[in-house]
Design a protein around this motif. Structure first.
Motif, short mmCIF file in Angstrom:
data_model
loop_
_atom_site.label_atom_id
_atom_site.label_comp_id
_atom_site.label_asym_id
_atom_site.label_seq_id
_atom_site.Cartn_x
_atom_site.Cartn_y
_atom_site.Cartn_z
N ALA A 297 -95.74 102.83 -4.52
CA ALA A 297 -95.56 101.45 -4.96
C ALA A 297 -94.51 100.74 -4.10
CB ALA A 297 -95.16 101.41 -6.43
N ILE A 298 -93.42 101.43 -3.80
CA ILE A 298 -92.37 100.84 -2.98
C ILE A 298 -92.88 100.59 -1.56
CG2 ILE A 298 -90.13 101.30 -1.88
CD1 ILE A 298 -89.39 102.82 -4.50
N VAL A 299 -93.54 101.59 -0.98
CA VAL A 299 -94.03 101.47 0.39
C VAL A 299 -95.08 100.36 0.49
CG1 VAL A 299 -95.26 102.64 2.26
CG2 VAL A 299 -93.46 103.83 1.01
N GLY B 93 -101.52 103.39 -11.26
CA GLY B 93 -101.96 104.77 -11.10
C GLY B 93 -101.48 105.40 -9.79
N ILE B 94 -100.32 104.98 -9.31
CA ILE B 94 -99.79 105.51 -8.06
C ILE B 94 -98.35 105.98 -8.29
CG2 ILE B 94 -101.29 104.12 -6.59
CD1 ILE B 94 -98.95 102.16 -6.18
N ARG C 278 -91.28 101.76 -11.58
CA ARG C 278 -91.97 102.86 -12.26
C ARG C 278 -93.10 102.35 -13.13
NH1 ARG C 278 -93.02 104.44 -16.71
NH2 ARG C 278 -91.61 103.01 -17.74
N ARG C 279 -92.82 101.26 -13.87
CA ARG C 279 -93.83 100.68 -14.76
C ARG C 279 -95.02 100.14 -13.96
NH1 ARG C 279 -94.00 95.68 -15.60
NH2 ARG C 279 -91.80 95.33 -15.21
N ILE C 280 -94.75 99.44 -12.87
CA ILE C 280 -95.81 98.89 -12.03
C ILE C 280 -96.63 100.01 -11.41
CG2 ILE C 280 -96.23 97.65 -9.86
CD1 ILE C 280 -93.74 95.88 -10.69
N ALA C 281 -95.95 101.04 -10.91
CA ALA C 281 -96.65 102.18 -10.31
C ALA C 281 -97.56 102.86 -11.33
CB ALA C 281 -95.63 103.18 -9.74
#
Length: 57
Positions: free
Chosen positions: A40-42, A34-35, A27-30
């Motif tokens: 982010a997972i995909v 800005g996604i 969640r933090r990375i996404a």
């Protein structure tokens, strides 16, 4: 991750169980990119699979 490896087209739905810590990290990375969490997972899966194919050659 600025290189977009995921087009955002809806293809297949897949349920995934994650630990709370892993979900929070993603969640933090996404958020920083800005996604969405899904994107982010995909993107990370696509990058991993691409790298694996390149290393197998």
């Amino acid at each position: 991750m600025q290189d977009v490896l995921y087009s955002g087209r809806k293809n297949e739905m897949f349920n995934l169980r994650l630990s709370e810590r892993m979900k929070e990290d993603i969640r933090r990375i996404a958020e920083m990119d800005g996604i969405s969490i899904n994107s982010a997972i995909v993107q990370r899966l696509a990058k991993s699979l691409l790298e694996e194919r390149v290393n197998d050659q």
